[in-house]
Design an enzyme around this catalytic site. Sequence first.
Site, short mmCIF file in Angstrom:
data_model
loop_
_atom_site.label_atom_id
_atom_site.label_comp_id
_atom_site.label_asym_id
_atom_site.label_seq_id
_atom_site.Cartn_x
_atom_site.Cartn_y
_atom_site.Cartn_z
N ASP A 130 -8.30 -9.14 -33.16
CA ASP A 130 -7.41 -8.02 -33.49
C ASP A 130 -6.60 -8.29 -34.76
O ASP A 130 -6.11 -7.36 -35.40
CB ASP A 130 -6.42 -7.76 -32.35
N ASP A 153 -5.83 4.75 -34.10
CA ASP A 153 -4.39 4.50 -34.29
C ASP A 153 -3.73 5.38 -35.36
O ASP A 153 -2.56 5.19 -35.66
CB ASP A 153 -4.12 3.04 -34.67
#
Length: 681
Positions: free
Chosen positions: A369, A144
């Site tokens: 997550d 990311d």
Amino acid sequence: MGAALSVALPASPAAAARVDNPYVGAKPYVNPDWSAKAKAEPGGSAIADQPSFVWMDRIAAITGTANGRGLRAHLDHALTQGATLFQVVIYDLPGRDCSALASNGELKAEELGRYKAEYIDPIAAILADPKYAALRISALIEPDSLPNMVTNAGSAAGATEACRHVKELGSYEKGVGYALNKLGDIPNVYNYIDAGHHGWLGWDTNFDPAVDQFKKAATTEGATVDDVHGFIVNTANYNAVKEPHFKVTDSVNGTTVRQSKWVDWNYYVDELSFAQALRDRLVSRGGFNSGLGMLIDTARSGWGGTARPTGPGPMTSVDGYVNGSRVDRRIHTGNWCNQEGAGVGERPKTAPEPGIDAYVWAKPPGESDGNSKPIDNDEGKGFDRMCDPTYGGNDRNGNNPTGAMADAPLAGHWFSAQFRMLLANAYPPLDGGGDPGDDTEAPSVPAGLKTTSATSSSVSLSWTASTDNVGVASYDVYRNGTLVGSTGGTTYTDSGLTASTTYQYKVRARDAAGNASAQSAQVAGTTTAGGGPGTGNLKVQYKTSDTGMTDNAIRMSLQLVNTGSSAQSLKDVEIRYWFGDEASSYTTWCDWAQIGCSNLTHSVSANGSATGANRYLKVNVTGGSLAAGASTGDIQLRLHRADWSNFNEADDYSHGTASSYADAPKIGVYAAGELLWGTAP
């Protein structure tokens, strides 16, 4: 003279030879910490022996924490297992996860020095230990990070001040570059940079800028493109690897699926097509090595269960068609946190598709997550509202509900409810208990193979679904004895063929354990005749917004139109715009294209000595197809002389003055070298 002293030293393991694909022939390491948690869950033994990545998500993880063993302990256990491949995630950049909060890290954006000295250097020292030289080490570099520099560090909706700050400092580029350089110096380490996913970078406005961003990071802090073995997509995400029931080139009542709310003008609808296109662009535009390999994280991309569509959606509207077709059942592609309804995806698999080194499990199933409510912690992890099932969303997900599960723990912590849901919704389905490797029964042979349609460059096939004791995972299609593709459905279109040619096809079925049926009975498919000059199913239309004929650019907008009654393959289709000029070098541009500039190549070629036509702009479409009656939409092109001096377009053969699209018979359309439309000069 003194006597010579001979000392026998302990033999070090033989170094692993550098290979093109580190996953081929390798035995991957199974993380015992994750495996024990999986086995403790009902039915968890079905996947507990699958290999997955080990996450180094903070400095303390290198030596080990109360929640798991350290890097050296994992590597030692890999040797004990007899593994020959070890997979590790490098994940602790300064200012980490600048666009979210759930995975914020321990290092501030200004602490690049600590990242180098306290994080990367110790990891590199351990991985370089000769004790581990025989292990191939696949290193996933900073999930990311670089994609955030493309989409969330500017002024667009959804950008954050934190991302702008790390971009200004160069924290991500320098950190990734340093990691690539240090780890790339170790002969048995294979670096794979995280490249987001199609729902993040699949638009033209993001696609090429991402390639440029990756190149920038890969050539800073002493790194070079040779330190990059490949890229990985879909890390810790939920995108479908393949959407079996619809394609980005489909249309409903003349409206392309790209206009649907779900696709939202993206050029990709699944991770496989995105990964393969990105790989090609990284090589052609980014200058990365031609042997570049891609990984796809499939751990949570299954989307099975009763909600999984079994065929295309209704043709009543483009939204109805897409929503009824898509196996990815999320509310929005921007939703990423602990998604309701998700399932375990394809099991790790080596070289499953062209250009793909492996399907892998980067994010082990069952690891959260992010927390669905605020939780005090000493791991630097914040509370992100995208993990809150009551949150109404933001600009990044179109202000839609998050689709997140309730009662989630901190990122990386075990989430039992999620693991059980992932098992229940697995696709390919699990066998209900036990190792999938225990399945030794092959699917039945596909029956009823037949051709359903043909064009001058493609043959479409269909067959009856096979049966299996666990479940059929996919079908392999063979043309003239050679594997040409695989699909999860019972239809396939073989493109890029020669007109007026007969091909022989067979199909076989495979299950999740790798068992394959015998090949089906053979069927012949014959392509139709190609059109001659001035004929064919494709034509080109032209318009211009540049009426000046003596400036320093030749500009045009073109679109291809399918005038036939069936879909037309665009593979190997070439447009030629003829003009007269004497320069020896040119620069060509695709300023914008509805089908995506990344799906086009363009250059100038010589064309003899014909007046007004001794040069031509050559535009090639790299793939896809065009539905009957559909057009590609705008393809906006431009070319300059290398010295930017002026042209005189007055006698150019293909030059036109139409200000709105009109047929252009003096612009040629070729397929496989054969003129389908227009009159050549």
